[in-house]
Write a protein that holds these residues in place. Structure first.
Motif, PDB file in Angstrom:
ATOM      1  N   PRO A   1       0.620  -1.366  -0.055  1.00 56.86           N
ATOM      2  CA  PRO A   1       0.116  -0.023  -0.043  1.00 56.86           C
ATOM      3  C   PRO A   1       0.921   1.228  -0.135  1.00 56.86           C
ATOM      4  CG  PRO A   1       0.105  -0.911   2.009  1.00 56.86           C
ATOM      5  CD  PRO A   1       1.007  -1.960   1.197  1.00 56.86           C
ATOM      6  N   VAL A   2       1.363   1.721  -1.109  1.00 61.09           N
ATOM      7  CA  VAL A   2       2.197   2.850  -1.216  1.00 61.09           C
ATOM      8  C   VAL A   2       1.435   4.057  -0.899  1.00 61.09           C
ATOM      9  CG1 VAL A   2       3.473   1.890  -2.981  1.00 61.09           C
ATOM     10  CG2 VAL A   2       1.425   3.123  -3.701  1.00 61.09           C
ATOM     11  N   GLU A   3      -0.012   4.044  -0.836  1.00 61.33           N
ATOM     12  CA  GLU A   3      -0.552   5.123  -0.280  1.00 61.33           C
ATOM     13  C   GLU A   3      -0.277   5.546   1.126  1.00 61.33           C
ATOM     14  OE1 GLU A   3      -3.416   2.673  -3.340  1.00 61.33           O
ATOM     15  OE2 GLU A   3      -1.735   2.570  -1.612  1.00 61.33           O
ATOM     16  N   GLY A   4       0.152   4.555   2.045  1.00 55.86           N
ATOM     17  CA  GLY A   4       0.162   4.929   3.298  1.00 55.86           C
ATOM     18  C   GLY A   4       1.786   5.387   3.631  1.00 55.86           C
ATOM     19  N   GLY A   5       2.579   5.444   2.575  1.00 57.75           N
ATOM     20  CA  GLY A   5       4.004   6.111   3.009  1.00 57.75           C
ATOM     21  C   GLY A   5       4.728   5.030   3.288  1.00 57.75           C
ATOM     22  N   VAL A   6       5.903   5.508   3.371  1.00 60.36           N
ATOM     23  CA  VAL A   6       7.324   4.646   3.786  1.00 60.36           C
ATOM     24  C   VAL A   6       7.077   4.126   5.269  1.00 60.36           C
ATOM     25  CG1 VAL A   6       8.996   5.481   2.138  1.00 60.36           C
ATOM     26  CG2 VAL A   6       8.811   6.605   4.339  1.00 60.36           C
ATOM     27  N   ARG A   7       7.755   3.202   5.837  1.00 57.83           N
ATOM     28  CA  ARG A   7       7.851   3.095   6.997  1.00 57.83           C
ATOM     29  C   ARG A   7       9.001   3.804   7.654  1.00 57.83           C
ATOM     30  NH1 ARG A   7       8.699  -3.254   6.509  1.00 57.83           N
ATOM     31  NH2 ARG A   7       9.040  -2.617   4.398  1.00 57.83           N
ATOM     32  N   ARG A   8       8.732   4.570   8.691  1.00 53.72           N
ATOM     33  CA  ARG A   8       9.573   5.379   9.443  1.00 53.72           C
ATOM     34  C   ARG A   8       9.588   4.887  10.979  1.00 53.72           C
ATOM     35  NH1 ARG A   8      13.549   8.981   7.253  1.00 53.72           N
ATOM     36  NH2 ARG A   8      14.047  10.625   8.850  1.00 53.72           N
ATOM     37  N   TYR A   9      11.036   4.822  11.397  1.00 55.37           N
ATOM     38  CA  TYR A   9      11.053   4.355  12.890  1.00 55.37           C
ATOM     39  C   TYR A   9      12.098   5.620  13.380  1.00 55.37           C
ATOM     40  CZ  TYR A   9       9.807  -0.146  10.957  1.00 55.37           C
ATOM     41  OH  TYR A   9       9.219  -1.265  10.184  1.00 55.37           O
ATOM     42  N   GLU A  10      11.553   6.251  14.245  1.00 56.61           N
ATOM     43  CA  GLU A  10      12.292   7.294  15.138  1.00 56.61           C
ATOM     44  C   GLU A  10      12.277   6.930  16.403  1.00 56.61           C
ATOM     45  OE1 GLU A  10       9.938  10.709  14.145  1.00 56.61           O
ATOM     46  OE2 GLU A  10      10.473  10.660  11.843  1.00 56.61           O
ATOM     47  N   GLN A  11      13.862   7.077  16.775  1.00 56.93           N
ATOM     48  CA  GLN A  11      14.106   6.662  18.156  1.00 56.93           C
ATOM     49  C   GLN A  11      14.519   7.980  18.965  1.00 56.93           C
ATOM     50  OE1 GLN A  11      16.299   5.409  15.686  1.00 56.93           O
ATOM     51  NE2 GLN A  11      14.754   3.742  15.006  1.00 56.93           N
ATOM     52  N   LYS A  12      14.117   7.790  20.123  1.00 49.86           N
ATOM     53  CA  LYS A  12      14.527   8.915  21.290  1.00 49.86           C
ATOM     54  C   LYS A  12      15.120   8.050  22.473  1.00 49.86           C
ATOM     55  CE  LYS A  12      13.510  13.297  23.595  1.00 49.86           C
ATOM     56  NZ  LYS A  12      12.523  14.415  23.645  1.00 49.86           N
ATOM     57  N   VAL A  13      16.617   8.198  22.619  1.00 48.52           N
ATOM     58  CA  VAL A  13      17.243   7.448  23.566  1.00 48.52           C
ATOM     59  C   VAL A  13      17.809   8.283  24.539  1.00 48.52           C
ATOM     60  CG1 VAL A  13      19.222   5.637  23.809  1.00 48.52           C
ATOM     61  CG2 VAL A  13      17.691   5.741  21.819  1.00 48.52           C
ATOM     62  N   ARG A  14      17.562   8.148  25.761  1.00 50.02           N
ATOM     63  CA  ARG A  14      18.037   9.126  26.725  1.00 50.02           C
ATOM     64  C   ARG A  14      19.207   8.176  27.527  1.00 50.02           C
ATOM     65  NH1 ARG A  14      12.691  10.423  26.706  1.00 50.02           N
ATOM     66  NH2 ARG A  14      12.135  12.435  26.132  1.00 50.02           N
ATOM     67  N   THR A  15      19.970   8.536  27.897  1.00 49.08           N
ATOM     68  CA  THR A  15      21.070   7.894  28.786  1.00 49.08           C
ATOM     69  C   THR A  15      21.611   8.954  29.905  1.00 49.08           C
ATOM     70  OG1 THR A  15      21.916   6.283  27.055  1.00 49.08           O
ATOM     71  CG2 THR A  15      23.187   6.510  28.808  1.00 49.08           C
ATOM     72  N   TRP A  16      21.630   8.249  30.940  1.00 50.34           N
ATOM     73  CA  TRP A  16      22.206   9.169  32.243  1.00 50.34           C
ATOM     74  C   TRP A  16      23.024   8.151  32.877  1.00 50.34           C
ATOM     75  CZ3 TRP A  16      21.158   7.519  37.286  1.00 50.34           C
ATOM     76  CH2 TRP A  16      19.955   6.814  37.121  1.00 50.34           C
ATOM     77  N   TYR A  17      24.196   8.881  33.621  1.00 53.14           N
ATOM     78  CA  TYR A  17      25.104   8.075  34.460  1.00 53.14           C
ATOM     79  C   TYR A  17      25.603   8.839  35.563  1.00 53.14           C
ATOM     80  CZ  TYR A  17      29.718   5.980  35.064  1.00 53.14           C
ATOM     81  OH  TYR A  17      30.961   5.594  35.487  1.00 53.14           O
ATOM     82  N   VAL A  18      25.676   8.175  36.726  1.00 52.17           N
ATOM     83  CA  VAL A  18      26.187   9.100  37.950  1.00 52.17           C
ATOM     84  C   VAL A  18      27.123   8.020  38.664  1.00 52.17           C
ATOM     85  CG1 VAL A  18      25.510   9.933  40.066  1.00 52.17           C
ATOM     86  CG2 VAL A  18      24.106  10.369  38.153  1.00 52.17           C
ATOM     87  N   ALA A  19      28.325   8.550  38.884  1.00 51.83           N
ATOM     88  CA  ALA A  19      29.426   7.766  39.660  1.00 51.83           C
ATOM     89  C   ALA A  19      29.999   8.543  40.735  1.00 51.83           C
ATOM     90  CB  ALA A  19      30.496   7.102  38.440  1.00 51.83           C
ATOM     91  N   ALA A  20      30.175   7.944  41.605  1.00 54.71           N
ATOM     92  CA  ALA A  20      30.724   8.615  42.774  1.00 54.71           C
ATOM     93  C   ALA A  20      31.712   7.624  43.474  1.00 54.71           C
ATOM     94  CB  ALA A  20      29.818   9.144  43.905  1.00 54.71           C
ATOM     95  N   GLY A  21      32.740   8.102  44.102  1.00 53.85           N
ATOM     96  CA  GLY A  21      33.702   7.394  44.846  1.00 53.85           C
ATOM     97  C   GLY A  21      34.771   8.027  45.594  1.00 53.85           C
ATOM     98  N   ALA A  22      35.530   7.276  46.227  1.00 56.98           N
ATOM     99  CA  ALA A  22      36.560   7.817  46.912  1.00 56.98           C
ATOM    100  C   ALA A  22      38.016   6.944  46.537  1.00 56.98           C
ATOM    101  CB  ALA A  22      36.597   7.821  48.427  1.00 56.98           C
ATOM    102  N   GLU A  23      39.254   7.666  46.533  1.00 57.34           N
ATOM    103  CA  GLU A  23      40.242   6.555  46.521  1.00 57.34           C
ATOM    104  C   GLU A  23      41.372   7.400  47.381  1.00 57.34           C
ATOM    105  OE1 GLU A  23      41.793   9.024  42.406  1.00 57.34           O
ATOM    106  OE2 GLU A  23      40.619   7.240  42.206  1.00 57.34           O
ATOM    107  N   GLY A  24      42.362   6.468  47.650  1.00 54.37           N
ATOM    108  CA  GLY A  24      43.355   6.829  48.580  1.00 54.37           C
ATOM    109  C   GLY A  24      44.648   5.888  48.562  1.00 54.37           C
ATOM    110  N   MET A  25      45.401   6.145  49.560  1.00 58.00           N
ATOM    111  CA  MET A  25      46.473   5.436  49.651  1.00 58.00           C
ATOM    112  C   MET A  25      46.865   5.381  51.217  1.00 58.00           C
ATOM    113  SD  MET A  25      49.730   7.864  48.221  1.00 58.00           S
ATOM    114  CE  MET A  25      48.793   8.048  46.760  1.00 58.00           C
ATOM    115  N   PHE A  26      47.611   4.329  51.712  1.00 59.55           N
ATOM    116  CA  PHE A  26      48.190   4.251  53.004  1.00 59.55           C
ATOM    117  C   PHE A  26      49.424   3.418  53.100  1.00 59.55           C
ATOM    118  CE2 PHE A  26      45.051   0.757  52.177  1.00 59.55           C
ATOM    119  CZ  PHE A  26      45.919  -0.349  52.884  1.00 59.55           C
ATOM    120  N   GLY A  27      50.265   3.589  54.189  1.00 56.82           N
ATOM    121  CA  GLY A  27      51.293   2.759  54.079  1.00 56.82           C
ATOM    122  C   GLY A  27      51.415   1.590  54.896  1.00 56.82           C
ATOM    123  N   VAL A  28      51.762   0.336  54.399  1.00 51.54           N
ATOM    124  CA  VAL A  28      52.113  -0.777  55.001  1.00 51.54           C
ATOM    125  C   VAL A  28      53.798  -1.044  54.996  1.00 51.54           C
ATOM    126  CG1 VAL A  28      52.111  -3.054  55.079  1.00 51.54           C
ATOM    127  CG2 VAL A  28      50.148  -1.569  54.312  1.00 51.54           C
ATOM    128  N   GLY A  29      54.462  -0.575  56.193  1.00 59.16           N
ATOM    129  CA  GLY A  29      55.850  -0.423  56.277  1.00 59.16           C
ATOM    130  C   GLY A  29      56.258   0.592  55.581  1.00 59.16           C
TER     131      GLY A  29
END
Length: 959
Positions: A411-439
Motif C-alpha cells: 500500500p504505497v498510499e500509506g507512505g514509507v515506514r519510518r522508525y524514529e528513536q529517542k534514547v536518553r542515557t544518564w550516568y552517575v558515579a561517585a567514589g573515593a580513592e586513596g593510599m596508605f602505608g604498610v611498612g
C-alpha cells in the motif's frame, strides 16, 4: 567442557592466592606509615588491576591518544574503534536497521541508531566496554533488551584516550571480556576553556555532519574539575543516491524484488473450477474484472499471471546513511580531602534522536503468508460481498475450505515506514580513592558507586493493524458496525486505498525499552613484600552489579494485531557478586643486563542469581632478556553470562533472507520431494519469517584465550641519524569458545535438512501443501563452538627532527588464520576468513598505515586502511552476470584500500591556542565492492566506507 576441567586453571590460581596469604599477614604487621604526598610513579593500565610503572604488560594494549583521535577525521567513538585492524562487523549508522530486520534471536532488538564494537569477529556482546575502568550501561534500542554498549552514548569530547585490550580478561573484569576490553579514559586535566567546531559531508551524496564541543576545566589547591557539552548532527542519505543500492540485489533487476506490489499479487483457488491462479491486475485496472471462465495465463480480462516484471523494487526507499542527532552534557569533579584521600563524582546525560526508514509496509495474507499471525493466516475471509472483491466468491483461510494462499499488496498510499528513536542515557558515579602505608610500601585503594540507565522510545509510522485489515475485508455489514471501519480495496492498484481506509487500518506504533546498571566496587593494590627480584605486587577487590531490563512493545503488537514484525514484552533482572585477586611475582631481575622475568596470576569468582557460581583464572609471563626485547604470554579462562534478552526474551519474529534450495528446477528432485515440495514449486519471497525466543535454561559461554608475542625496540635504531626510535611487535592470539549462545543458522538448517534429512534440522520448519515454508523455529541455546586464531603485527618508526620537520610511521596489521564456527550438529557454518556472510566479513588481512609529518605549526597525516579481498555465495544472484562464478556459486569482493588525508595548522599565540584542520577520508572516492548477499544497499556497511569522499574541516580554540 566438563565442570572439573573447566575450572582447573581457576583452582590452581586460587591455591596460589592462598599460598600468598601468610605474606599478606606479615606485611600488615608493622604500623602503617602515612606518606606526606601522593606517589605518582605508578599508573593504572588496562589489562591489569595492579598499579605499576611499566606500561608494557604481559598482554598487549593498543592506546589511541587524543592526537590519534583527532588525526582520524572521525567524529564518533564507534567509527574510531571499528577501524582497528582487530575489529569485526558491528552496528553503526550506515545500517538502516529497522523494517524487515525484525527481532534478532538474542532478544536484544535491532539496535536502530546505535553503534557497537566487535573484536576478533566474536561479536559485540563479547567485548566489555569500560569508562575509566568501570562498566558502562548496555544500550536500549526500543525493540529489545540489548546486550552490548552503544558507543554513541559516549561523546567524543569527553575522551582523553582509548585503551583497547585484545585478550580475554574475565578474571580481571568479569563477564563479557571474552574477546577483549575497550577502556575509555575521560579528560581530567584542563586549564581554561575549549571550543571545537566541525563540519563535513560526502561530496557526491550529501549527508552533512556538523557539531560543536565545549569544555571548561580547572583546578585549585584541592579540587580539579572538567565540564562540557557536545552537539552532533548527521543528515540522512537516501539509498537512491547510490547506484548499487537501487536494486534489491545489485545487477539482478527485479528478480529478488518483493511479491508484495502496489498492484497486488493474488494466489488462490477458484472454488468453482478448482484451478489455482497466481494473478496480478493489469496496469491501470483500478476496478479489475475477473472472468471465471478463463484458465491459465492466456487471459483477456483485467488480470495476468504474476511474473518477475511485476515484483516491487523496495531498495530506493531505504537509507544509505541514517540521520542522527546527539546532545550531551557531562562533568566530573575530584576533591582532595587529605593528601592521602580524595573523592570524585562523574555525571553524564546523553540524548540521541535517530531514524530508520524502509519501503511501504507490505500486506502478506493467506495460508502461505508465513507471518505467524492468525488474523492473516487462519481467520481471514475476504468476503464476496466486499464491494472491491472482483472474484465473486469468498477468499478464505479458514478450515478445509481455505482457498486463499497468498495476497501480497504494497500500500504505497500509506507512505514509507519510518522508525524514529529517542534514547536518553544518564550516568552517575561517585567514589573515593586513596593510599596508605604498610611498612615502607604504599597501597592504593578505591571504592565506587554507579547508577546508570538507558531508556529508548521508538515511534513507528507507516505500519498497519492486521486485525482491522481483516475486519475491513470481511462482510461490509459487520464492518459497518465497527466504529471507523470502511471496506478496504486491495485489488485496484496504487491509489485505490483512500485516506478513510488508511485512517482505520494505519496506527502509530510506540515501543519502549530500558536497561539499568547498578554497581558497587572496592579495590586495593600495592606491594606485599620485597623479594629477590623485586616487589611482589597484588590487587584484589569486590564488586556487586545488578542489571534490569525491559522491552514494552505497543499494545497492538502484544495483542498480535501488528502487521509488521510481531514480538512479545520482555522483562527481567539478575545480580552478581564477585571477588578477584591478581598477583605479580618477579622471578628474575638483573639490572646490569636489563633482564627481567615476571609471572602474573589472577582469579575471579562470580556468583550469579541466575545460574550460580563461576570461576575463571589467568596466568601471564613477561620476559625481558635485554632492555630492547620483550617476550610475553598469557593464558586465560573467560565466560559470558547470558543477557536479559537471551534469558527472558519472548517469542518474536526475524525476517531472514533465505534461498530455498528446493525452489525452481530443484523442486523435482528426490530430496525436495522428501521435504514435501511439489514439482514446479517457486519460492514466493526471499524473506522467510523465523520465530525466535530467549531461553531461561541458558548456561554461560566459556572461553580459553592464549596470547604469545614479542616487542623489539632495537638499540641500533635509537637516537641515530636515520631513526629516533623503532618499535616492532608481533602477537599470536587464539580464542576458543564453548557453549556459544546462538540460534542455529536458518539457511544452514534449511540446506542441511534438504541435503541430509537431518531430523533435528527438518523439525525446525514446516511447509504448506504447496511447498511454501510457513513455520520456522530458531530458538537460542548453548549450541556453538567458535575457534579463531591469528597474528597481529605492528611497526612504529619515528625519524629524528630535522630542518624538514619530524616524520613518524605507524603500521598495524591483523592476519586471521582461522575462524571456525561449529553448529549444533557438529557441522561448520560458512563463516570463515576471507568470506562474506550475512553482512559480516572476516578479511584474512586488515592493515593500517599512518604517516604523520610535523614541521613547526604544520602537520600532515596520510592514513591508508586496507581490507583484503573476500568471497561470498551468489545466493539469489546465482545465474546472473553480476556473479563472478555462477556455476561455482561464488562472487568476489576485491581488495579495498582507503586513503585519508588531513592537514592541520596550530597557532599558540591566538587565544591560548588555535588549531585548524581540513581533511578528506576516502580521498580517491572508492566505492565499496558489490555484495550480493548483504541485506541492504548492495554492500557490507560494517566493513566498508560509504561510497565517495568525505570532506571535513575543524576549528579548535582554547581560551
Amino acid at each position: 567442557m566438563s565442570q572439573p576441567s573447566r575450572h582447573r586453571l581457576a583452582a590452581a590460581v586460587q591455591l596460589s592466592l592462598l599460598a600468598c596469604l601468610p605474606a599478606l599477614a606479615v606485611a600488615q604487621t608493622p604500623a602503617p606509615a602515612q606518606p606526606e604526598a601522593r606517589t605518582l610513579d605508578t599508573v593504572s593500565v588496562t589489562g591489569t588491576r595492579i598499579r605499576k610503572a611499566e606500561l608494557e604488560t604481559a598482554v598487549p594494549v593498543q592506546v589511541l591518544t587524543r592526537e590519534d583521535i583527532d588525526r582520524s577525521g572521525f567524529t564518533s567513538v564507534a567509527d574510531i574503534v571499528q577501524n582497528l585492524t582487530a575489529s569485526g562487523a558491528a552496528l553503526n549508522t550506515k545500517f538502516n536497521s529497522s523494517g524487515n530486520f525484525g527481532a534478532p534471536p538474542d532478544g536484544g532488538g535491532v539496535g536502530a541508531g546505535a553503534a557497537t564494537v566487535d573484536l576478533r569477529h566474536l561479536g559485540p556482546k563479547r567485548v566489555l566496554v569500560l569508562v575509566d575502568g568501570i562498566r558502562w550501561v548496555n544500550e536500549s534500542s526500543a525493540s529489545g533488551v540489548g546486550a552490548a554498549v552503544d558507543l554513541n552514548t559516549i561523546p567524543l569530547a569527553l575522551i582523553e584516550r582509548i585503551e583497547v585490550l585484545e585478550d580475554g580478561a574475565s578474571s580481571l573484569y568479569g563477564s563479557d571480556a571474552i574477546a577483549g576490553v575497550v577502556n575509555i579514559i575521560t579528560r581530567r586535566d584542563a586549564d581554561g576553556g575549549s571550543l571545537d567546531l566541525h563540519y563535513g559531508e560526502y561530496d557526491d551524496l550529501g549527508g552533512a555532519t556538523w557539531g560543536a564541543d565545549l569544555g571548561w576545566g580547572g583546578s585549585s589547591e584541592r579540587a580539579q574539575w572538567f565540564v562540557g557539552a557536545s552537539y552532533y548532527k548527521q543528515r540522512e542519505i537516501a539509498s537512491s543516491k547510490f547506484a548499487n543500492a537501487r536494486e534489491p540485489v545489485p545487477g539482478t533487476g527485479l528478480a529478488n524484488g518483493s511479491s508484495a506490489t502496489p498492484a497486488g499479487r493474488f494466489i488462490f483457488q477458484d472454488p468453482n473450477t478448482g484451478e489455482v491462479f497466481d494473478l496480478s491486475p493489469n496496469d491501470g485496472a483500478t476496478s479489475p474484472v475477473y472472468d471465471p471462465t478463463q484458465t491459465g495465463c492466456d487471459r483477456t480480462d483485467d488480470f495476468h499471471c504474476f511474473g518477475t516484471a511485476d515484483r516491487y523494487n523496495f531498495a530506493p526507499s531505504n537509507l544509505l546513511l541514517t540521520p542522527s542527532e546527539r546532545k550531551s552534557v557531562f562533568g566530573q569533579l575530584r576533591f582532595e580531602f587529605t593528601p592521602q584521600v580524595s573523592g570524585y563524582t562523574r555525571v553524564l546525560y546523553n540524548e540521541r534522536n535517530s531514524a530508520n526508514q524502509a519501503a511501504p509496509e507490505p500486506f502478506f495474507l493467506g495460508t502461505d503468508a508465513g507471518v505467524y499471525n492468525p488474523w492473516a493466516e487462519e481467520t481471514l475471509v475476504i468476503s464476496a460481498l466486499n464491494p472491491y472483491n472482483p472474484f465473486g466468491f469468498d477468499l478464505t483461510t479458514v478450515g478445509d475450505d481455505a482457498n486463499l494462499f497468498l495476497v501480497g499488496r504494497r500500500p504505497v498510499e500509506g507512505g514509507v515506514r519510518r522508525y524514529e528513536q529517542k534514547v536518553r542515557t544518564w550516568y552517575v558515579a561517585a567514589g573515593a580513592e586513596g593510599m596508605f602505608g604498610v611498612g615502607d610500601r604504599t597501597w592504593n585503594w578505591d571504592v565506587n558507586l554507579v547508577r546508570s540507565e538507558s531508556r529508548a522510545e521508538q515511534t513507528n509510522t507507516g505500519s498497519y493493524n492486521v486485525r482491522r485489515i481483516n475486519e475491513a475485508l470481511g462482510d461490509p455489514a459487520a464492518c459497518a458496525a465497527i466504529a471507523g471501519c470502511v471496506p478496504l480495496d486491495l485489488f485496484g492498484g496504487p491509489g485505490t486505498i483512500t485516506p478513510e481506509m488508511l485512517a482505520f487500518i494505519q496506527p502509530v506504533v510506540h515501543d519502549e525499552s530500558r536497561n539499568t546498571l547498578s554497581l558497587a566496587s572496592a579495590n586495593i593494590t600495592g606491594d606485599l613484600a620485597q623479594l629477590w627480584a623485586g616487589a611482589l605486587s597484588f590487587a584484589a577487590g569486590l564488586e556487586y552489579r545488578k542489571y534490569e531490563g525491559s522491552y514494552t512493545p505497543d499494545p497492538i503488537t502484544v495483542a498480535g494485531e501488528y502487521n509488521g514484525v510481531p514480538s512479545g514484552a520482555t522483562r527481567g533482572d539478575y545480580s552478581v557478586r564477585e571477588a578477584y585477586a591478581e598477583f605479580s611475582l618477579p622471578l628474575l631481575h638483573d639490572p646490569a643486563s636489563g633482564e627481567r622475568l615476571d609471572l602474573s596470576v589472577a582469579g575471579r569468582y562470580s556468583d550469579y542469581s541466575t545460574f550460580g557460581g563461576e570461576s575463571t583464572g589467568k596466568v601471564g609471563l613477561r620476559w625481558q632478556p635485554v632492555d630492547e626485547i620483550l617476550f610475553r604470554m598469557s593464558y586465560a579462562e573467560g565466560f559470558r553470562a547470558p543477557s536479559i534478552g537471551e534469558l527472558y526474551g519472548t517469542l518474536s519474529r526475524f525476517d531472514a533472507t533465505l534461498v530455498d534450495p528446493c525452489s525452481g528446477a530443484a523442486s523435482s528432485s528426490a530430496a525436495c520431494a522428501a521435504d514435501g515440495v511439489p514439482p514446479g514449486y517457486e519460492q514466493t519471497n526471499s524473506q522467510i519469517s523465523v520465530v525466535t525466543s530467549g531461553n531461561a535454561e541458558l548456561e554461560p559461554e566459556h572461553s580459553r584465550s592464549l596470547m604469545v608475542g614479542a616487542v623489539w625496540s632495537p638499540s641500533f635504531a635509537d637516537g641515530v641519524s636515520w631513526s629516533d626510535r623503532l618499535d616492532l611487535g608481533v602477537t599470536f592470539y587464539r580464542h576458543h569458545i564453548d557453549g556459544a549462545i546462538q540460534a542455529p543458522d536458518a539457511q544452514g538448517i534449511l540446506d542441511r535438512c534438504v541435503a541430509t534429512r537431518d531430523p533435528v534440522a527438518c523439525a525446525a520448519y514446516d511447509r504448506s501443501d504447496r511447498g511454501q515454508i510457513i513455520r520456522f523455529d530458531d530458538i537460542l541455546d548453548n549450541l556453538g563452538t567458535i575457534k579463531t586464531d591469528g597474528w597481529d603485527f605492528s611497526a612504529v618508526w619515528t625519524l629524528p627532527d630535522g630542518d624538514w620537520g619530524r616524520l613518524r610511521f605507524d603500521a598495524r596489521a591483523t592476519w586471521v588464520t582461522r575462524y571456525e564456527l561449529v553448529n549444533e550438529s557438529g557441522e561448520p557454518e560458512p563463516r570463515r576468513p576471507g568470506v562474506e556472510v550475512n553482512d559480516s566479513a572476516i578479511p584474512e588481512w586488515s592493515a593500517t598505515l599512518v604517516s604523520d609529518w610535523t614541521r613547526g605549526p604544520w602537520s600532515l597525516a596520510w592514513t591508508l586502511r586496507h581490507i583484503d579481498r573476500l568471497r561470498e555465495s551468489c545466493g539469489g544472484a546465482n545465474g546472473f552476470p553480476i556473479c563472478d562464478d555462477s556455476a561455482g556459486d561464488r562472487n568476489d569482493l576485491g581488495a579495498t584500500t582507503y586513503h585519508d588525508l588531513q592537514l592541520s595548522w596550530r597557532n599558540p599565540a591566538w587565544l591560548k591556542g588555535t588549531r585548524i584542520s581540513v581533511g578528506v577520508n576516502n580521498l580517491t572516492g572508492k566505492a565499496p565492492p558489490v555484495c550480493l548477499s548483504c541485506s541492504l544497499n548492495g554492500y557490507d556497511a560494517s566493513t566498508y566506507d560509504l561510497p565517495g569522499r568525505f570532506v571535513y574541516a575543524r576549528l579548535g580554540l582554547e581560551f
